[in-house]
Design a protein around this motif. Structure first.
Motif, short mmCIF file in Angstrom:
data_model
loop_
_atom_site.label_atom_id
_atom_site.label_comp_id
_atom_site.label_asym_id
_atom_site.label_seq_id
_atom_site.Cartn_x
_atom_site.Cartn_y
_atom_site.Cartn_z
N SER A 88 18.04 7.38 -7.19
CA SER A 88 17.32 7.77 -5.94
C SER A 88 18.25 7.41 -4.58
O SER A 88 17.77 8.06 -3.77
CB SER A 88 16.03 7.20 -5.88
OG SER A 88 15.20 7.55 -6.78
N HIS A 89 19.10 6.44 -5.02
CA HIS A 89 19.84 6.22 -3.72
C HIS A 89 21.24 5.52 -4.17
O HIS A 89 21.40 4.48 -4.74
CB HIS A 89 19.07 4.87 -3.18
CG HIS A 89 19.88 4.28 -1.57
ND1 HIS A 89 19.12 4.73 -0.51
CD2 HIS A 89 20.97 3.93 -1.39
CE1 HIS A 89 20.02 4.30 0.36
NE2 HIS A 89 21.05 3.89 -0.10
N ILE A 90 22.25 6.28 -3.92
CA ILE A 90 23.40 5.99 -4.28
C ILE A 90 24.59 6.59 -3.45
O ILE A 90 24.26 7.50 -2.64
CB ILE A 90 23.66 6.71 -5.68
CG1 ILE A 90 25.00 6.26 -6.54
CG2 ILE A 90 23.55 8.36 -5.58
CD1 ILE A 90 25.24 6.55 -7.91
N HIS A 91 25.65 6.09 -3.42
CA HIS A 91 26.76 6.47 -2.63
C HIS A 91 27.89 6.96 -3.53
O HIS A 91 28.71 6.27 -3.79
CB HIS A 91 27.19 5.56 -1.59
CG HIS A 91 26.15 4.96 -0.75
ND1 HIS A 91 25.88 5.57 0.44
CD2 HIS A 91 25.30 3.92 -1.04
CE1 HIS A 91 24.86 4.83 0.95
NE2 HIS A 91 24.55 3.98 0.30
N PHE A 92 27.63 8.11 -4.16
CA PHE A 92 28.37 8.50 -5.37
C PHE A 92 29.90 8.67 -5.18
O PHE A 92 30.79 8.38 -6.14
CB PHE A 92 27.68 9.54 -6.07
CG PHE A 92 28.24 10.03 -7.75
CD1 PHE A 92 27.91 9.05 -8.60
CD2 PHE A 92 29.29 10.83 -7.67
CE1 PHE A 92 28.41 9.07 -9.87
CE2 PHE A 92 29.53 10.95 -9.20
CZ PHE A 92 29.12 10.12 -10.06
N GLU A 376 14.43 3.80 2.52
CA GLU A 376 15.22 3.20 1.69
C GLU A 376 15.28 1.37 1.91
O GLU A 376 15.52 1.15 3.11
CB GLU A 376 16.44 3.73 1.88
CG GLU A 376 16.41 5.46 2.08
CD GLU A 376 16.10 5.95 0.99
OE1 GLU A 376 14.96 6.68 0.90
OE2 GLU A 376 16.64 5.66 -0.27
N HIS A 377 15.29 1.03 0.85
CA HIS A 377 15.64 -0.36 0.74
C HIS A 377 14.22 -1.47 0.85
O HIS A 377 13.83 -2.23 0.04
CB HIS A 377 16.69 -0.99 1.61
CG HIS A 377 18.09 -0.35 1.44
ND1 HIS A 377 18.49 0.16 0.27
CD2 HIS A 377 18.88 0.73 2.65
CE1 HIS A 377 19.70 0.92 0.61
NE2 HIS A 377 19.83 1.19 1.88
N ILE A 378 13.89 -1.61 2.06
CA ILE A 378 12.55 -2.30 2.27
C ILE A 378 12.63 -3.60 1.69
O ILE A 378 11.83 -4.07 1.07
CB ILE A 378 11.21 -1.64 1.44
CG1 ILE A 378 11.50 0.03 1.74
CG2 ILE A 378 10.06 -1.97 1.99
CD1 ILE A 378 10.54 0.81 0.79
N THR A 442 20.36 2.39 -7.70
CA THR A 442 21.25 1.47 -7.83
C THR A 442 21.97 1.00 -6.30
O THR A 442 21.90 -0.05 -6.07
CB THR A 442 22.52 1.48 -8.55
OG1 THR A 442 23.13 3.01 -8.16
CG2 THR A 442 22.24 1.68 -10.03
N ASP A 443 22.10 2.09 -5.49
CA ASP A 443 23.11 1.96 -4.26
C ASP A 443 24.40 1.49 -4.51
O ASP A 443 25.14 0.94 -3.76
CB ASP A 443 22.44 0.82 -3.66
CG ASP A 443 22.83 0.72 -1.86
OD1 ASP A 443 23.13 1.90 -1.38
OD2 ASP A 443 22.54 -0.10 -1.12
N TRP A 444 24.80 2.24 -5.81
CA TRP A 444 26.24 1.98 -6.18
C TRP A 444 27.17 2.54 -5.25
O TRP A 444 26.66 3.61 -4.62
CB TRP A 444 26.34 2.62 -7.47
CG TRP A 444 27.79 2.68 -8.19
CD1 TRP A 444 28.57 1.60 -8.43
CD2 TRP A 444 28.80 3.74 -8.29
NE1 TRP A 444 29.62 1.59 -8.97
CE2 TRP A 444 29.87 2.98 -8.79
CE3 TRP A 444 28.77 5.15 -8.25
CZ2 TRP A 444 30.88 4.05 -9.41
CZ3 TRP A 444 29.71 5.84 -8.67
CH2 TRP A 444 31.02 5.35 -9.09
ZN LIG Z 1 22.72 2.94 0.51
#
Ligand SMILES: [Zn+2]
Length: 545
Positions: A88-92, A376-378, A442-444
């Motif tokens: 759901s949250h990535i910097h691909f 996002e993150h929280i 992941t936030d990869w």
């Molecule tokens: Zn991020």
């Protein structure tokens, strides 16, 4: 729309699709057998795929009747068949680019960081030295210094991002090349200063980016991931993914968030949104989608840029930066959210500190409900804001690996907040218990692209070596079922796709991962060592171990 129904899931008896004649009933293109279907009440062991969708779920025998010589068969060997993961949250793109750059992730000491830099510099003796992944905790005082990098890379520019992507560490040669000056901490660029610096970095060509994404997709497939939700700069990336789609090379479904930034008059924001709608029209299928904008409300706790209600530990309210660095004027964020909502956009807001989280919740409270807003993150919300997620229908998009109790968390993150606030860290179980919805990712490349590592931390709140015993803030541990749901159906809900994917049901997209063992019988301490045996996306096998 749902596809052909060949079985009634409740009885597991085959039923024929309402076809004009029997010849129309097609054979399975893919069958996955001898496993355990995750989420099946009937102990189903197999599924069959026709085209890009799941056509049957049942016993091996049921499914075998749909198999012929042309069917690809995957033997799960008693492993678990799960809906493929949806990050759901990535910097691909950033992560994919980093695959051939210097990787400092997991390096815990200055000595180890120096060793890796020297080794990479020797291997790539020319041009910019670019890398990422250093943790703050490795350095005395929580920040690296110009001296170290100048000593290791004296003769050419070096640019190294922190693991969380919020700070850059540069050498004198890079500062000279860019004519940028750093402030009180020489060689350190935080947040906006880092963004300004980025345009001086060598540009990647389109072909280099396409190659990087191809490598990223191979990695994702090997991790059982079928969908990603890119968290920033998606507008510029639409053509890259569209090209791969046209060429039939996409093995990953992509949702791209477009940027929403502060400091502009609201009519300019409104025009920007119109431009977004016109310029970015991805193909109308299930591979590339948009429709969401992403704002940053603050920075990160480690560099004290997360926006806090009370001063950082050891600081007085009057000290400069005591409350962090909110990125929007009071009221401005709410107004931008409202305009985006009115123009039909879903909104996600990066918010880590309690002040930023409250600002985002306030903004969503003041806008049109029903567009599935996300935060996002929280990382450190105020206690009284936890129940607002459920009340306002705000999705909690969290990345469990950030809460791995590493030295970075315990020696930088916790002390920066102080113990009382740190005790509210990453409260996914509290949000769920109060009725809120979770979406995991992941936030990869901030952390490794590894859903099973994420599930491990969600369930244990421990490092991979099992520290601390019992887990860090153990009341926030999740059941494995809830953690898997946040990685699959929860993630699909967060992008309005829960009717298409995120569960193994007849008619849904055949996005499937096969794990190497029985998930329900795996001890919690061993979750991170589970391996993906096979991944299918849209019924096409994109990975086999
Ligand atoms: Zn991020």
């Amino acid at each position: 729309m749902l596809g052909r129904r060949l079985f009634r899931a409740s009885s597991l008896r085959p039923i024929l699709a309402p076809a004009q004649n029997a010849a129309v009933v097609r054979r399975a293109s893919l069958a996955i057998v001898n496993g355990m279907i995750w989420g099946s009440q009937q102990r189903a062991t197999a599924l069959a795929v026709v085209g890009e969708r799941i056509a049957a779920i049942g016993t091996d025998n049921d499914v075998r009747s749909l198999v012929d010589g042309a069917t690809r068969i995957v033997n799960s060997r008693g492993g678990t068949i799960v809906p493929a993961f949806n990050d759901s949250h990535i910097h691909f793109l950033m992560g994919s680019r980093s695959l051939d750059e210097l990787d400092l992730s997991g390096a815990e000491t200055v000595a180890e960081i120096e060793r890796r830099i020297a080794e990479h510099a020797a291997r790539r003796p020319r041009g910019w030295l670019i890398g990422r992944g250093w943790p703050y905790a490795a350095f005395p005082g929580g920040m690296p210094t110009l001296d170290i990098l100048d000593r290791l890379v004296p003769d050419r520019p070096a640019y190294l991002e922190s693991f969380d992507t919020h700070t850059a560490w540069v050498n004198t040669s890079a500062l000279t090349a860019s004519r940028v000056e750093t402030g009180t901490q020489p060689g350190i660029l935080k947040e906006g200063a880092m963004d300004d610096f980025e345009r001086h970095l060598p540009k990647r060509t389109r072909d280099e980016d396409l190659d990087a994404i191809r490598a990223g997709m191979r990695l994702a497939a090997s991790k059982g991931i079928a969908s990603i939700q890119e968290a920033s700069r998606g507008f510029d990336q639409v053509p890259l993914y569209a090209t791969l789609h046209e060429r039939g090379e996409l093995t990953l479904r992509v949702r791209l968030a477009f940027d929403m930034g502060p400091g502009h008059p609201m009519d300019a924001w409104s025009r920007r949104l119109e431009l977004y709608s016109e310029a970015a029209r991805p193909p109308s299928d299930n591979w590339i989608s948009t429709g969401i904008v992403k704002a940053f409300a603050d920075g990160v706790v480690e560099s004290k840029t997360a926006s806090m209600i009370e001063p950082y530990a050891g600081m007085a309210a009057a000290d400069a930066g005591a409350l962090g660095a909110p990125l929007w004027e009071r009221g401005e964020l709410a107004e931008a959210i409202r305009i985006a909502g009115n123009q039909g956009w879903q909104v996600e807001v990066h918010a880590i500190g309690d002040r930023a989280i409250r600002d985002a919740l306030d903004g969503f409270a003041a806008s049109e409900p029903g567009r599935r807003p996300r935060i996002e993150h929280i990382e450190a919300p105020a206690e009284s804001d936890i129940a607002r997620f459920a009340r306002l229908g705000v999705i909690a998009s969290m990345q469990p690996q950030h809460a791995e109790p590493t030295r970075n968390l315990l020696e930088v993150w916790v002390p920066n907040l102080g113990h009382e606030r740190a005790a509210r860290g990453f409260p996914w179980a509290s949000i769920l218990k109060s009725g809120g919805r979770l979406a995991f990712g992941t936030d990869w490349p901030v952390v490794p692209l590894d859903p099973l590592a994420s599930l491990y931390v969600a369930v244990n709140r421990q490092t991979f070596s099992g520290q601390p015993p019992g887990g860090w803030l153990p009341h926030q541990r999740l059941s494995l079922e809830h953690a898997v749901a946040a990685w699959t159906s929860g993630a699909a809900y967060a992008e309005h796709r829960e009717l298409q994917k995120g569960a193994l049901k007849i008619g849904m997209l055949a996005d499937i991962a096969v794990l190497d063992r029985d998930l329900l019988r795996t001890p919690a301490s061993e979750i991170a060592s589970i391996k993906v045996e096979a991944t299918a996306v849209g019924g096409r096998l994109v990975y086999e171990s």
